[in-house]
Design a protein around this motif. Structure first.
Motif, PDB file in Angstrom:
ATOM      1  N   PHE A 161      42.070  45.286  50.696  1.00 47.61           N
ATOM      2  CA  PHE A 161      41.262  44.090  50.931  1.00 47.61           C
ATOM      3  C   PHE A 161      42.190  42.890  51.155  1.00 47.61           C
ATOM      4  CE2 PHE A 161      38.715  46.988  48.394  1.00 47.61           C
ATOM      5  CZ  PHE A 161      37.466  46.954  49.011  1.00 47.61           C
ATOM      6  N   PRO A 162      42.923  42.895  52.260  1.00 48.62           N
ATOM      7  CA  PRO A 162      43.879  41.797  52.490  1.00 48.62           C
ATOM      8  C   PRO A 162      43.166  40.450  52.574  1.00 48.62           C
ATOM      9  CG  PRO A 162      43.569  43.113  54.478  1.00 48.62           C
ATOM     10  CD  PRO A 162      42.903  43.856  53.372  1.00 48.62           C
ATOM     11  N   GLY A 163      43.766  39.460  51.928  1.00 53.83           N
ATOM     12  CA  GLY A 163      43.198  38.116  51.963  1.00 53.83           C
ATOM     13  C   GLY A 163      42.202  37.824  50.870  1.00 53.83           C
ATOM     14  N   ILE A 164      41.791  38.850  50.102  1.00 53.16           N
ATOM     15  CA  ILE A 164      40.848  38.627  49.009  1.00 53.16           C
ATOM     16  C   ILE A 164      41.632  38.575  47.704  1.00 53.16           C
ATOM     17  CG2 ILE A 164      38.882  39.556  47.730  1.00 53.16           C
ATOM     18  CD1 ILE A 164      37.817  40.731  50.260  1.00 53.16           C
ATOM     19  N   PRO A 165      41.550  37.475  46.948  1.00 52.65           N
ATOM     20  CA  PRO A 165      42.309  37.364  45.701  1.00 52.65           C
ATOM     21  C   PRO A 165      41.902  38.436  44.697  1.00 52.65           C
ATOM     22  CG  PRO A 165      41.387  35.236  46.363  1.00 52.65           C
ATOM     23  CD  PRO A 165      40.761  36.260  47.243  1.00 52.65           C
ATOM     24  N   CYS A 168      36.350  37.642  45.748  1.00 56.57           N
ATOM     25  CA  CYS A 168      37.470  38.048  44.910  1.00 56.57           C
ATOM     26  C   CYS A 168      37.237  39.468  44.404  1.00 56.57           C
ATOM     27  CB  CYS A 168      37.668  37.089  43.733  1.00 56.57           C
ATOM     28  SG  CYS A 168      36.278  37.004  42.576  1.00 56.57           S
ATOM     29  N   LEU A 169      38.275  40.025  43.831  1.00 59.32           N
ATOM     30  CA  LEU A 169      38.206  41.323  43.169  1.00 59.32           C
ATOM     31  C   LEU A 169      38.536  41.112  41.702  1.00 59.32           C
ATOM     32  CD1 LEU A 169      40.010  43.010  46.057  1.00 59.32           C
ATOM     33  CD2 LEU A 169      38.018  44.135  45.043  1.00 59.32           C
ATOM     34  N   LEU A 170      37.657  41.564  40.813  1.00 52.71           N
ATOM     35  CA  LEU A 170      37.840  41.428  39.374  1.00 52.71           C
ATOM     36  C   LEU A 170      38.278  42.774  38.803  1.00 52.71           C
ATOM     37  CD1 LEU A 170      34.612  39.403  38.543  1.00 52.71           C
ATOM     38  CD2 LEU A 170      36.925  38.514  38.879  1.00 52.71           C
ATOM     39  N   VAL A 171      39.346  42.757  38.015  1.00 52.09           N
ATOM     40  CA  VAL A 171      39.931  44.005  37.523  1.00 52.09           C
ATOM     41  C   VAL A 171      40.117  43.923  36.014  1.00 52.09           C
ATOM     42  CG1 VAL A 171      41.916  45.565  37.633  1.00 52.09           C
ATOM     43  CG2 VAL A 171      41.152  44.373  39.700  1.00 52.09           C
ATOM     44  N   LEU A 201      34.072  44.091  43.294  1.00 50.90           N
ATOM     45  CA  LEU A 201      34.256  43.249  44.475  1.00 50.90           C
ATOM     46  C   LEU A 201      33.133  42.223  44.504  1.00 50.90           C
ATOM     47  CD1 LEU A 201      35.502  42.529  47.263  1.00 50.90           C
ATOM     48  CD2 LEU A 201      34.020  44.311  48.245  1.00 50.90           C
ATOM     49  N   VAL A 202      33.513  40.952  44.544  1.00 49.46           N
ATOM     50  CA  VAL A 202      32.549  39.850  44.594  1.00 49.46           C
ATOM     51  C   VAL A 202      32.578  39.253  45.994  1.00 49.46           C
ATOM     52  CG1 VAL A 202      31.936  37.597  43.623  1.00 49.46           C
ATOM     53  CG2 VAL A 202      32.892  39.382  42.141  1.00 49.46           C
ATOM     54  N   GLN A 257      30.207  45.309  45.076  1.00 54.13           N
ATOM     55  CA  GLN A 257      30.516  46.714  44.848  1.00 54.13           C
ATOM     56  C   GLN A 257      31.246  46.830  43.517  1.00 54.13           C
ATOM     57  OE1 GLN A 257      32.604  48.573  48.197  1.00 54.13           O
ATOM     58  NE2 GLN A 257      31.702  47.067  49.573  1.00 54.13           N
ATOM     59  N   GLY A 258      30.984  47.897  42.792  1.00 60.94           N
ATOM     60  CA  GLY A 258      31.644  48.091  41.508  1.00 60.94           C
ATOM     61  C   GLY A 258      32.035  49.530  41.290  1.00 60.94           C
ATOM     62  N   VAL A 259      33.102  49.725  40.532  1.00 63.44           N
ATOM     63  CA  VAL A 259      33.552  51.055  40.126  1.00 63.44           C
ATOM     64  C   VAL A 259      33.886  51.003  38.644  1.00 63.44           C
ATOM     65  CG1 VAL A 259      35.295  52.861  40.384  1.00 63.44           C
ATOM     66  CG2 VAL A 259      34.467  51.640  42.407  1.00 63.44           C
TER      67      VAL A 259
END
Length: 279
Positions: free
Chosen positions: A77-81, A98-101, A123-124, A131-133
């Motif tokens: 996901f280039p460009g997404i913090p 953004c992506l929350l981890v 993924l927000v 999307q969530g995993v």
């Protein structure tokens, strides 16, 4: 589609797994190997500042998992913090995309030998969970969710199955939750980790789970949105103390939440009352 309760969980057939699931498939397998290796030869944990105040444990494993996950997500996901828990002293303002981890949600129970830990990624998009995993390495179960889509790999029967009128909550919250249940036909069971409790509800292993509001505690924005998407896809809801649907609300720090599958005779909203500080 809803798994219902207490029936078996039928994974939903869809047009294909979401992009986030495809991106994480291989690295999550590697993370499971890292966890198994740590179990065999554990390293000493140390304390770090919690984003809620106080201290909490962290290990070299947390950092290894975070590095693996963030590297893969950065390429996919280039460009997404990518906003990951470890290394943060406070909860930052989240951008719309953004992506929350949470590389190891439940480090303390993991160190105690419990199976109540998970890897959670969300993924927000435009401020809303997209999307969530949630990976449950101890049970070899992986849950992927997006609006209207729930995909599960692994044997769900490996998970504990709780009674049809059981509320899951944090071990330190059990007495508070039990006291608020005016309907004594409900029982309370402790499960330590937010994403694990909520995923149990999504997979029909328990009808409800709650994080009761308490002074000095809270849920971080990486703790719950992936699992909230799974509950929504299963036909249930995860709501905060203001009644917001957390599968459709910008992630933030929460005082409390309630996850529940549909039940026409169960009003558990009293569990989200704010608790007064102890004298």
């Amino acid at each position: 589609m809803s798994p219902g309760y207490p029936g078996r969980f039928p994974p939903k057939a869809g047009a294909g797994r979401p992009q986030l699931t495809r991106a994480l498939h291989t690295v999550l397998d590697t993370c499971r190997q890292d966890i198994a290796a740590f179990r065999t030869a554990p390293a000493r944990p140390w304390d770090k500042p919690s984003v809620h105040g106080g201290r909490e444990p962290v290990t070299e494993l947390d950092l290894i998992l975070q590095e693996r996950l963030t590297a893969v997500l950065g390429r996919a996901f280039p460009g997404i913090p990518v906003i990951a828990e470890e290394g943060l002293a406070e909860i930052p303002a989240l951008p719309d995309d953004c992506l929350l981890v949470d590389p190891l949600d439940g480090t303390a129970p993991f160190l105690a030998g419990s199976s109540d830990y998970a890897i959670a990624v969300c993924l927000v998009r435009d401020g809303i969970p997209d999307q969530g995993v949630i990976d449950l390495p101890a049970h070899r179960i992986r849950v992927s969710a997006a609006p209207g889509v729930l995909h599960v790999t692994g044997d769900v029967t490996r998970l504990p199955r709780y009674g049809p009128r059981t509320v899951l909550t944090s071990p330190s919250h059990t007495s508070t939750v039990r006291a608020r249940l005016s309907d004594t036909t409900w029982s309370v069971q402790p499960v330590a980790t937010a994403s694990v409790k909520i995923t149990h509800v999504a997979l029909g292993r328990a009808p409800a789970a709650v994080y009761a509001p308490r002074p000095g505690s809270g849920a971080a924005p990486w703790d719950y949105p992936a699992a909230a998407l799974a509950v929504a896809a299963a036909g249930g809801t995860v709501r905060d103390t203001a009644g917001n649907d957390l599968a459709r609300t910008r992630p933030t720090r929460l005082d409390g939440w309630l996850a529940q599958l549909p039940s026409p005779d169960a009003d558990l909203s009293a569990l989200l009352r704010t608790t007064a500080p102890n004298p």
